[in-house]
Enzyme design. Structure first.
Site, PDB file in Angstrom:
ATOM      1  N   CYS A  54      39.218  39.247  45.100  1.00 35.94           N
ATOM      2  CA  CYS A  54      39.867  38.544  46.214  1.00 35.94           C
ATOM      3  C   CYS A  54      41.207  37.982  45.776  1.00 35.94           C
ATOM      4  CB  CYS A  54      39.006  37.367  46.662  1.00 35.94           C
ATOM      5  SG  CYS A  54      37.549  37.852  47.573  1.00 35.94           S
ATOM      6  N   ALA A  86      36.811  42.101  48.393  1.00 34.78           N
ATOM      7  CA  ALA A  86      35.867  41.793  49.469  1.00 34.78           C
ATOM      8  C   ALA A  86      36.641  41.668  50.772  1.00 34.78           C
ATOM      9  CB  ALA A  86      35.140  40.489  49.157  1.00 34.78           C
ATOM     10  N   TYR A 211      26.607  35.957  48.718  1.00 32.83           N
ATOM     11  CA  TYR A 211      27.123  36.136  50.070  1.00 32.83           C
ATOM     12  C   TYR A 211      26.003  36.647  50.980  1.00 32.83           C
ATOM     13  CZ  TYR A 211      31.433  35.122  47.696  1.00 32.83           C
ATOM     14  OH  TYR A 211      32.380  34.482  46.943  1.00 32.83           O
TER      15      TYR A 211
HETATM   16  C1  FNR Z   1      36.314  38.365  41.500  1.00 33.02           C
HETATM   17  N1  FNR Z   1      35.097  39.022  41.672  1.00 33.02           N
HETATM   18  C2  FNR Z   1      34.801  39.589  42.877  1.00 33.02           C
HETATM   19  N2  FNR Z   1      33.658  40.319  43.015  1.00 33.02           N
HETATM   20  C3  FNR Z   1      33.407  40.993  44.157  1.00 33.02           C
HETATM   21  O1  FNR Z   1      32.389  41.661  44.251  1.00 33.02           O
HETATM   22  N3  FNR Z   1      34.293  40.930  45.200  1.00 33.02           N
HETATM   23  C4  FNR Z   1      35.432  40.203  45.141  1.00 33.02           C
HETATM   24  O2  FNR Z   1      36.247  40.217  46.064  1.00 33.02           O
HETATM   25  C5  FNR Z   1      35.681  39.453  43.965  1.00 33.02           C
HETATM   26  N4  FNR Z   1      36.757  38.640  43.855  1.00 33.02           N
HETATM   27  C6  FNR Z   1      37.146  38.172  42.616  1.00 33.02           C
HETATM   28  C7  FNR Z   1      38.391  37.548  42.452  1.00 33.02           C
HETATM   29  C8  FNR Z   1      38.826  37.165  41.188  1.00 33.02           C
HETATM   30  C9  FNR Z   1      40.182  36.551  41.020  1.00 33.02           C
HETATM   31  C10 FNR Z   1      37.989  37.375  40.074  1.00 33.02           C
HETATM   32  C11 FNR Z   1      38.432  37.000  38.662  1.00 33.02           C
HETATM   33  C12 FNR Z   1      36.745  37.941  40.240  1.00 33.02           C
HETATM   34  C13 FNR Z   1      34.273  39.344  40.497  1.00 33.02           C
HETATM   35  C14 FNR Z   1      34.873  40.550  39.748  1.00 33.02           C
HETATM   36  O3  FNR Z   1      34.851  41.711  40.554  1.00 33.02           O
HETATM   37  C15 FNR Z   1      34.081  40.819  38.463  1.00 33.02           C
HETATM   38  O4  FNR Z   1      32.773  41.132  38.794  1.00 33.02           O
HETATM   39  C16 FNR Z   1      34.109  39.605  37.530  1.00 33.02           C
HETATM   40  O5  FNR Z   1      35.412  39.097  37.401  1.00 33.02           O
HETATM   41  C17 FNR Z   1      33.557  39.950  36.160  1.00 33.02           C
HETATM   42  O6  FNR Z   1      34.311  40.959  35.557  1.00 33.02           O
HETATM   43  P1  FNR Z   1      35.438  40.623  34.438  1.00 33.02           P
HETATM   44  O7  FNR Z   1      36.526  39.847  35.095  1.00 33.02           O
HETATM   45  O8  FNR Z   1      34.765  39.849  33.347  1.00 33.02           O
HETATM   46  O9  FNR Z   1      35.911  41.995  33.988  1.00 33.02           O
END
Ligand code: FNR
Length: 388
Positions: A54, A86, A211
């Protein structure tokens, strides 16, 4: 459904443990992070996925120049699959007023611009469809992330399976009735149709992180006594209903992913055993891959966060549900991501924050693992192979 297309692996010499092919007296290359993967009719150029993230940077749910550059630069950087954050299927399904949305036809063209650019860079464009349920109507995280309770302040009332708030003091969600649940499934379908019109070739259903769909799965947030609550079969009904509906409207050649939280990390909550059963059912409905995350249903879970801590869940679901999986969570080094794929723990590596730090992470991985860096044409002749 999956067709692995291994490319010659620069790391797999005879001493590297490749599998001998007796008929042809040659090494059969291992699958590694740089190997393409064909799912249904869509081929990913390697196993690196940009995890949905996001940006809280939309107005009225619309994608804009920020999203084009944010997502487009990771496509330029060699990532195989770019998953748009998302994206809310209804206005009430947004986490914050600044979330991306796809509840109206006005959202299609700005998203189509992103899908076109991503594809033009040799990547595949995908999108995560979401409804935030009881965790909707909050401030963006950099403003504190608190619930916005007053409608006058830009918030709205939230829905869920049961009248149980996420945090004490948060607005109590209005339990969805059967018509409301049907409306959610319809909204996912309409969103999916718009995403396809925009040119996305991979759709991911967001059923993780506390969610709406996860709220129905977990006995901690779902206290219903109708056909959507109680037994595991009942708690899975909404997620399975959404998956079935989307598979029904998606072209046969496009993959459908589902992101789940494999566990709530709380005794008596959703857990890996239930996740395996859910994944078996999703497999039966034609879902192609489970993107295996964890947690975020309840605020007080004790989560043993460490390097690749969610990978064992991806492995277990892959083995026990017979479906492809994506591993995510603290995967930051190309060597580690490569090990996850070569060990058969998952089929794809989803990279989140490390791709924010380095949009060229996938090209760095190609460089580090001895593959051919896929620089875009205007850069490639100039920078050659050097990464420093
Ligand atoms: C996320 N994450 C996330 N997950 C998801 O399913 N939909 C989303 O829109 C978001 N938004 C989001 C925004 C930001 C700024 C972060 C840092 C994380 C979780 C992301 O997809 C991921 O699962 C986690 O960040 C863990 O992976 P990393 O960052 O350790 O590689």
């Amino acid at each position: 459904m999956a067709d692995d297309s291994p490319r010659p692996n620069p790391l797999s010499g005879p001493s590297h443990g490749g599998i001998a092919d007796a008929d042809h007296d040659r090494e059969v290359p291992e699958i590694d992070l740089l190997s393409p993967l064909t799912i249904r009719g869509v081929t990913l150029r390697n196993r690196v996925v940009m995890s949905p993230m996001c940006q809280y940077s939309s107005e009225d749910g619309l994608a804009n120049d920020w999203h084009l550059v944010h997502l487009g630069s990771r496509a330029v950087g060699g990532t195989a699959l770019i998953l748009v954050e998302a994206t809310a299927v209804t206005p009430e399904g947004r986490i914050s007023p600044a979330d991306m949305g796809i509840w109206g036809d006005q959202h299609v063209e700005p998203l189509a611009r992103i899908a076109r650019f991503v594809k033009g860079q040799g990547a595949v464009a995908g999108i995560q469809l979401a409804h935030a349920g009881r965790k909707a109507s909050c401030e963006p995280p950099w403003k504190g992330g608190a619930s916005i309770t007053a409608a006058g302040a830009g918030g709205w009332s939230v829905v869920g399976p049961s009248p149980i708030p996420f945090l004490d003091g948060d607005p109590v969600p209005e339990p969805l009735d059967e018509a409301g649940i049907e409306g959610i499934i319809d909204a996912f379908e309409a969103a999916c149709r718009r995403a396809l019109t925009a040119g996305f070739e991979v759709i991911e259903i967001h059923a993780a992180h506390g969610y709406l769909l996860h709220e129905f799965l977990s006995p901690l947030s779902n206290h219903r006594d109708d056909s959507y609550g109680g037994s595991l079969e009942n708690r899975m009904r909404l997620v399975l209903g959404v998956a079935e509906r989307l598979r029904g409207v998606m072209p046969e050649e496009y993959p459908l992913f589902v992101r789940i939280s494999a566990t709530d990390w709380v005794e008596g909550g959703w857990d890996i055993e239930q996740s395996v059963v859910l994944s078996q059912h999703l497999n039966g409905l034609g879902v192609d891959l489970i993107d295996v995350s964890s947690g975020a249903l309840v605020p007080k879970a004790q989560i043993p966060v460490s390097k690749g801590y969610q990978v064992p869940f991806a492995r277990r679901i892959k083995d026990e549900a017979g479906i492809m999986t994506g591993a995510v969570g603290l995967i930051t080094e190309p060597g580690h991501a490569n090990e996850i794929i070569t060990a058969g723990n998952a089929d794809l590596a989803f990279i989140g924050r490390e791709l924010l730090r380095d949009p060229y992470w996938a090209i760095r991985a190609q460089h580090d693992l001895g593959g051919e860096p896929s620089w875009p044409v205007p850069y490639g002749y100039a920078v050659k192979r050097r990464m420093k």
